[in-house]
Design a protein around this motif. Structure first.
Motif, PDB file in Angstrom:
ATOM      1  N   ASN A   9       0.803  -1.228   0.000  1.00  0.00           N
ATOM      2  CA  ASN A   9       0.000   0.000   0.000  1.00  0.00           C
ATOM      3  C   ASN A   9       0.834   1.275   0.000  1.00  0.00           C
ATOM      4  O   ASN A   9       0.295   2.371   0.142  1.00  0.00           O
ATOM      5  N   TYR A  10       2.152   1.134  -0.156  1.00  0.00           N
ATOM      6  CA  TYR A  10       3.015   2.318  -0.179  1.00  0.00           C
ATOM      7  C   TYR A  10       2.907   3.038  -1.527  1.00  0.00           C
ATOM      8  O   TYR A  10       2.706   2.415  -2.580  1.00  0.00           O
ATOM      9  N   THR A  11       3.046   4.339  -1.498  1.00  0.00           N
ATOM     10  CA  THR A  11       3.253   5.107  -2.722  1.00  0.00           C
ATOM     11  C   THR A  11       4.714   4.959  -3.112  1.00  0.00           C
ATOM     12  O   THR A  11       5.605   5.159  -2.279  1.00  0.00           O
ATOM     13  N   LYS A  12       4.973   4.618  -4.358  1.00  0.00           N
ATOM     14  CA  LYS A  12       6.344   4.349  -4.795  1.00  0.00           C
ATOM     15  C   LYS A  12       6.846   5.506  -5.657  1.00  0.00           C
ATOM     16  O   LYS A  12       6.178   5.923  -6.603  1.00  0.00           O
ATOM     17  N   LEU A  55       3.451  14.697   1.642  1.00  0.00           N
ATOM     18  CA  LEU A  55       4.372  14.000   2.536  1.00  0.00           C
ATOM     19  C   LEU A  55       4.543  14.816   3.817  1.00  0.00           C
ATOM     20  O   LEU A  55       4.841  16.005   3.779  1.00  0.00           O
ATOM     21  N   GLY A  56       4.309  14.170   4.944  1.00  0.00           N
ATOM     22  CA  GLY A  56       4.461  14.853   6.223  1.00  0.00           C
ATOM     23  C   GLY A  56       3.226  15.594   6.682  1.00  0.00           C
ATOM     24  O   GLY A  56       3.279  16.332   7.673  1.00  0.00           O
ATOM     25  N   SER A  57       2.112  15.413   5.999  1.00  0.00           N
ATOM     26  CA  SER A  57       0.867  16.059   6.433  1.00  0.00           C
ATOM     27  C   SER A  57      -0.177  14.991   6.720  1.00  0.00           C
ATOM     28  O   SER A  57      -0.154  13.900   6.138  1.00  0.00           O
ATOM     29  N   GLY A  58      -1.073  15.292   7.621  1.00  0.00           N
ATOM     30  CA  GLY A  58      -2.136  14.337   7.942  1.00  0.00           C
ATOM     31  C   GLY A  58      -1.675  13.254   8.892  1.00  0.00           C
ATOM     32  O   GLY A  58      -0.877  13.490   9.809  1.00  0.00           O
ATOM     33  N   ALA A  59      -2.140  12.034   8.646  1.00  0.00           N
ATOM     34  CA  ALA A  59      -1.843  10.910   9.531  1.00  0.00           C
ATOM     35  C   ALA A  59      -0.352  10.594   9.514  1.00  0.00           C
ATOM     36  O   ALA A  59       0.353  10.919   8.556  1.00  0.00           O
ATOM     37  N   PRO A  60       0.154   9.962  10.579  1.00  0.00           N
ATOM     38  CA  PRO A  60       1.572   9.560  10.599  1.00  0.00           C
ATOM     39  C   PRO A  60       1.913   8.723   9.365  1.00  0.00           C
ATOM     40  O   PRO A  60       1.114   7.904   8.917  1.00  0.00           O
ATOM     41  N   GLN A  61       3.092   8.937   8.844  1.00  0.00           N
ATOM     42  CA  GLN A  61       3.507   8.263   7.624  1.00  0.00           C
ATOM     43  C   GLN A  61       4.861   7.586   7.824  1.00  0.00           C
ATOM     44  O   GLN A  61       5.604   7.915   8.745  1.00  0.00           O
TER      45      GLN A  61
END
Length: 202
Positions: A9-12, A55-61
């Motif tokens: 489910n990762y963005t590549k 990247l870095g916004s919203g839910a933990p990533q």
């Protein structure tokens, strides 16, 4: 692509190797007429992912940086910069370096009568690439030099030049890493094979 993969489910984000500098260069204008901006490319991509892709916004990533061969060297050299940039944004950064672990003792700056690796050849490379060096590794090694030499640069001091070369090697950087890095090596040449004892004893 397998649902069983932990990265399913990762963005590549795939970045082709295009800079010829092991992802360490910071010089866009050199005598070779070949911009060597690998480290700057990595920085620009991270900033674009932050500004345009969330990247870095919203839910933990989580971000996993990985690369093979030259990309493995780039992974080792850029992981901590990325870690430092993204941790405060709530991104957990880890790295996988594949076939990029070369020992520092195979990359020493040697006397100019050595026809394989010379002070002059490294200085020419530095003049054109301006290699980025791991800040923690560089500062620690610089502190061990005589005080009079600490204020010199790679242009005037063989010792400072040597620090920059060594601080691109995994064993020299390892004590200073903030990033969790998994190292995998293929022993496809003799130089690379020296890395085995380091990894076995790390």
């Amino acid at each position: 692509s397998s649902p069983a993969s932990p990265f399913f489910n990762y963005t590549k984000v795939y970045v082709p190797y295009c800079s010829g500098d092991l992802w360490r260069g910071t010089n866009g204008d050199n005598a070779w007429g070949l911009p060597m901006m690998g480290h700057r490319i990595v920085q620009a991509i991270v900033e674009r992912l932050i500004s345009d892709y969330g990247l870095g916004s919203g839910a933990p990533q989580r971000l996993v940086l990985t690369g093979g061969s030259a990309g493995g060297i780039g992974t080792l050299n850029n992981a901590d910069w990325i870690h430092g940039r993204l941790t405060s944004l709530g991104v957990q950064v880890k790295a996988v370096a594949d076939s990029g672990w070369f020992p520092s003792w195979g990359s020493e700056v040697k006397p100019s009568n050595d026809d394989s690796v010379t002070v002059d050849s490294y200085r020419t490379l530095m003049a054109n690439a301006h290699f980025y060096a791991h800040p923690g590794c560089y500062a620690a090694a610089l502190a061990n030099l005589p005080e009079a030499e600490r204020n010199q640069t790679w242009e005037t001091s063989d010792a400072v030049l040597g620090i920059n070369v060594r601080c691109g090697s995994g064993d020299a950087m390892m004590p200073h890493y903030n990033t969790s890095i998994f190292v995998r090596n293929n022993r496809f040449d003799n130089h690379h094979g020296f890395a085995g004892p380091i990894i076995d004893n790390a």
